[in-house]
Design a protein around this motif. Sequence first.
Motif, mmCIF file in Angstrom:
data_model
loop_
_atom_site.group_PDB
_atom_site.id
_atom_site.type_symbol
_atom_site.label_atom_id
_atom_site.label_comp_id
_atom_site.label_asym_id
_atom_site.label_seq_id
_atom_site.Cartn_x
_atom_site.Cartn_y
_atom_site.Cartn_z
ATOM 1 N N ASP B 206 0.853 -1.179 0.000
ATOM 2 C CA ASP B 206 0.000 0.000 0.000
ATOM 3 C C ASP B 206 0.896 1.239 0.000
ATOM 4 O O ASP B 206 1.751 1.399 0.872
ATOM 5 C CB ASP B 206 -0.862 -0.043 1.284
ATOM 6 C CG ASP B 206 -1.962 1.008 1.287
ATOM 7 O OD1 ASP B 206 -1.822 2.003 0.538
ATOM 8 O OD2 ASP B 206 -2.935 0.820 2.035
ATOM 9 N N ASP B 208 0.234 4.146 0.755
ATOM 10 C CA ASP B 208 -0.011 4.999 1.926
ATOM 11 C C ASP B 208 0.914 4.650 3.088
ATOM 12 O O ASP B 208 1.180 5.494 3.942
ATOM 13 C CB ASP B 208 -1.466 4.859 2.389
ATOM 14 C CG ASP B 208 -2.436 5.389 1.338
ATOM 15 O OD1 ASP B 208 -1.940 6.097 0.426
ATOM 16 O OD2 ASP B 208 -3.629 5.088 1.416
ATOM 17 N N THR B 222 -4.730 5.568 10.320
ATOM 18 C CA THR B 222 -5.642 5.944 9.242
ATOM 19 C C THR B 222 -6.569 4.762 8.965
ATOM 20 O O THR B 222 -6.230 3.886 8.192
ATOM 21 C CB THR B 222 -4.847 6.267 7.953
ATOM 22 O OG1 THR B 222 -3.651 6.933 8.308
ATOM 23 C CG2 THR B 222 -5.658 7.077 6.985
ATOM 24 N N PRO B 223 -7.731 4.728 9.613
ATOM 25 C CA PRO B 223 -8.527 3.496 9.590
ATOM 26 C C PRO B 223 -9.002 3.091 8.201
ATOM 27 O O PRO B 223 -9.304 1.933 7.972
ATOM 28 C CB PRO B 223 -9.737 3.824 10.481
ATOM 29 C CG PRO B 223 -9.445 5.128 11.113
ATOM 30 C CD PRO B 223 -8.364 5.799 10.365
ATOM 31 N N SER B 224 -9.052 4.039 7.262
ATOM 32 C CA SER B 224 -9.638 3.717 5.963
ATOM 33 C C SER B 224 -8.743 2.806 5.122
ATOM 34 O O SER B 224 -9.231 2.072 4.262
ATOM 35 C CB SER B 224 -9.920 5.009 5.202
ATOM 36 O OG SER B 224 -8.713 5.743 5.103
ATOM 37 N N SER B 225 -7.436 2.843 5.356
ATOM 38 C CA SER B 225 -6.561 2.102 4.446
ATOM 39 C C SER B 225 -6.604 0.601 4.719
ATOM 40 O O SER B 225 -6.843 0.144 5.829
ATOM 41 C CB SER B 225 -5.127 2.627 4.562
ATOM 42 O OG SER B 225 -4.322 1.706 5.235
ATOM 43 N N LYS B 226 -6.352 -0.155 3.643
ATOM 44 C CA LYS B 226 -6.371 -1.622 3.721
ATOM 45 C C LYS B 226 -5.280 -2.139 4.655
ATOM 46 O O LYS B 226 -5.484 -3.070 5.425
ATOM 47 C CB LYS B 226 -6.166 -2.217 2.318
ATOM 48 C CG LYS B 226 -7.454 -2.342 1.539
ATOM 49 C CD LYS B 226 -8.171 -3.630 1.911
ATOM 50 C CE LYS B 226 -9.542 -3.687 1.230
ATOM 51 N NZ LYS B 226 -10.348 -4.807 1.720
ATOM 52 N N SER B 228 -3.941 -0.596 7.112
ATOM 53 C CA SER B 228 -4.329 -0.274 8.486
ATOM 54 C C SER B 228 -5.255 -1.358 9.027
ATOM 55 O O SER B 228 -5.104 -1.845 10.154
ATOM 56 C CB SER B 228 -5.018 1.085 8.502
ATOM 57 O OG SER B 228 -5.641 1.280 9.748
ATOM 58 N N GLN B 229 -6.246 -1.714 8.193
ATOM 59 C CA GLN B 229 -7.178 -2.789 8.568
ATOM 60 C C GLN B 229 -6.415 -4.068 8.899
ATOM 61 O O GLN B 229 -6.686 -4.731 9.908
ATOM 62 C CB GLN B 229 -8.127 -3.027 7.388
ATOM 63 C CG GLN B 229 -9.283 -3.948 7.692
ATOM 64 C CD GLN B 229 -10.197 -3.333 8.734
ATOM 65 O OE1 GLN B 229 -10.619 -2.193 8.610
ATOM 66 N NE2 GLN B 229 -10.480 -4.083 9.786
ATOM 67 N N ARG B 232 -4.731 -3.814 12.219
ATOM 68 C CA ARG B 232 -5.710 -3.919 13.302
ATOM 69 C C ARG B 232 -6.086 -5.377 13.557
ATOM 70 O O ARG B 232 -6.216 -5.807 14.709
ATOM 71 C CB ARG B 232 -6.973 -3.112 12.956
ATOM 72 C CG ARG B 232 -6.800 -1.643 13.252
ATOM 73 C CD ARG B 232 -7.719 -0.799 12.405
ATOM 74 N NE ARG B 232 -7.229 0.566 12.395
ATOM 75 C CZ ARG B 232 -7.722 1.527 13.171
ATOM 76 N NH1 ARG B 232 -8.722 1.276 13.983
ATOM 77 N NH2 ARG B 232 -7.209 2.725 13.137
ATOM 78 N N ASP B 249 -7.671 -7.472 -1.666
ATOM 79 C CA ASP B 249 -8.328 -6.550 -2.586
ATOM 80 C C ASP B 249 -7.843 -6.817 -4.005
ATOM 81 O O ASP B 249 -6.661 -6.881 -4.272
ATOM 82 C CB ASP B 249 -7.996 -5.117 -2.165
ATOM 83 C CG ASP B 249 -8.906 -4.139 -2.858
ATOM 84 O OD1 ASP B 249 -9.926 -4.592 -3.398
ATOM 85 O OD2 ASP B 249 -8.579 -2.946 -2.831
#
Lengths: 239, 265
Positions: B206, B208, B222-226, B228-229, B232, B249
């Motif tokens: 990624d 980002d 940044t919770p929106s990024s893959k 980041s997911q 988590r 993805d």
Amino acid sequence: MSTSISSTSPLVTMKGRKNGFILVLDENCAYPVLLAELKEKLSVNHQLYQEGPPISVKVEAGNRYLSPEHRDELIAVIRSYKSLEVEQIESNVMTRDEFENQEKKEQLISVAQIVRSGQELMIEGNVLLIGDVNPGGTIRATGNVYILGTLRGLACAGFGDNDSKAVVAASIMKPTQLRIGSHVSKLDAVGEQRQQEEGSDSHTIEVAYFDQEQKKIVIGKIQNVMKHRDLSTDFKRNS
Amino acid sequence: MGEAIVVTSGKGGVGKTTTSANIGTVLALQGKKVCLVDTDIGLRNLDVVMGLENRIIYDLVDVAHNRCKLNQALVKDKRFASLSLLPAAQTTDKMSVKPAEMKKIVDALKADFDYIIIDCPAGIERGFQNAVAGADHAIVVTTPEISSVRDADRVIGILEKEKQITPPRLVINRIRQHMIRNGGMLEINEIMDILAIELLGIVQDDDDVISSSNKGEPIAMTPSSKASQAYRNIGRRILGESVPLMVLDDHPGFFHKVKNLLGMR
């Protein structure tokens, strides 16, 4: 003195057989006496033994222990006649050390682990690995290597002894390199070799062995290899 | 009493520091007291990635040589009170700390923190031995490349010999789905076949991740990024939750979509 004993019962008995003869040695007399009588017995027919057709000689020492030096000496005496060839020297007796060494050679050691990159598993005797050998990992045995798992690294059978009769068997055979005795086979050569066998993709144990005729390491399905070659002796060693 | 987790890989540049920073951040976000320890003495990076470089006063070597108290060297993260960093020294090298000294420091940290995340340097020499000395658990980071998997395998072999460490777990980093699809990268299954350890998580490549590292903000914030997911999820698995693996993805092209519509996969 030696002649007087030999007149009662011979210390060296010669038994004829198809392509030569067997020398049966007395078990109880002193070694120098025995050697003297052997020389004497052979010298009787020296003309035949020097110039005749090749004769194969087997020596049976019974329950006499023959040290390596004694064995060499006996071979030297027999070889001094050009036509005589020593086929085998047999004795029922071995030292504790010799026995232990032989025991070690024939033992089957099982190990359950993954031999990872940079690791080396060295076994005296035959090894049964339950697990994989990963790329960069090495498994060596003085005897045979059996792998219940995937071989991706380097396997060496008959290590140290230069035993080209040893085999490497694996559930899935994808080695980087195979070594049998002093023979080395790299992956590309192995891959080529395998394509000649039908469908190598099926789930069957494959065996790598040194082919005496082709003079190279060959991989085959265990069923096919057993047709070409008597593997049973190799496997029997462990039972 | 906290747990010490070492993040290691053998090979350099696979994302040990990024993984350490993000796992630490994620655990702190979950309300745990976390201390990040940078053991890459001489080539420290973790402080930069965390954006804490300008607050360093003392470092790991100072603590090891009793030039300061452990508490004085800890840098508190400005964003979360529960996250601290023990930075590495930049001036000396890895030989300036002994594994026994390192173990003492980690043991001391365990009294105050729930999780101690140890960022290990590349290689398997002294720096690695230092990082592993105090650890209870290990996370091995690899990428879907042969050389990286080979080095991970080597490191796993060494870690398995360390009796005090539980069996290492794997993070596969920088996965590029399109490259796996056209055979240019190892598949996750192939990697798992070779390494044969528990999979802790997979992280997609990624852009980002790099830009957020440069800003000194771990991507996990940044919770929106893959990615980041993914981090988590890894954090939740470390806490003992059972989280299914993320579906990777896929950005199918136009032709692919048409083929799908026509049922010609």
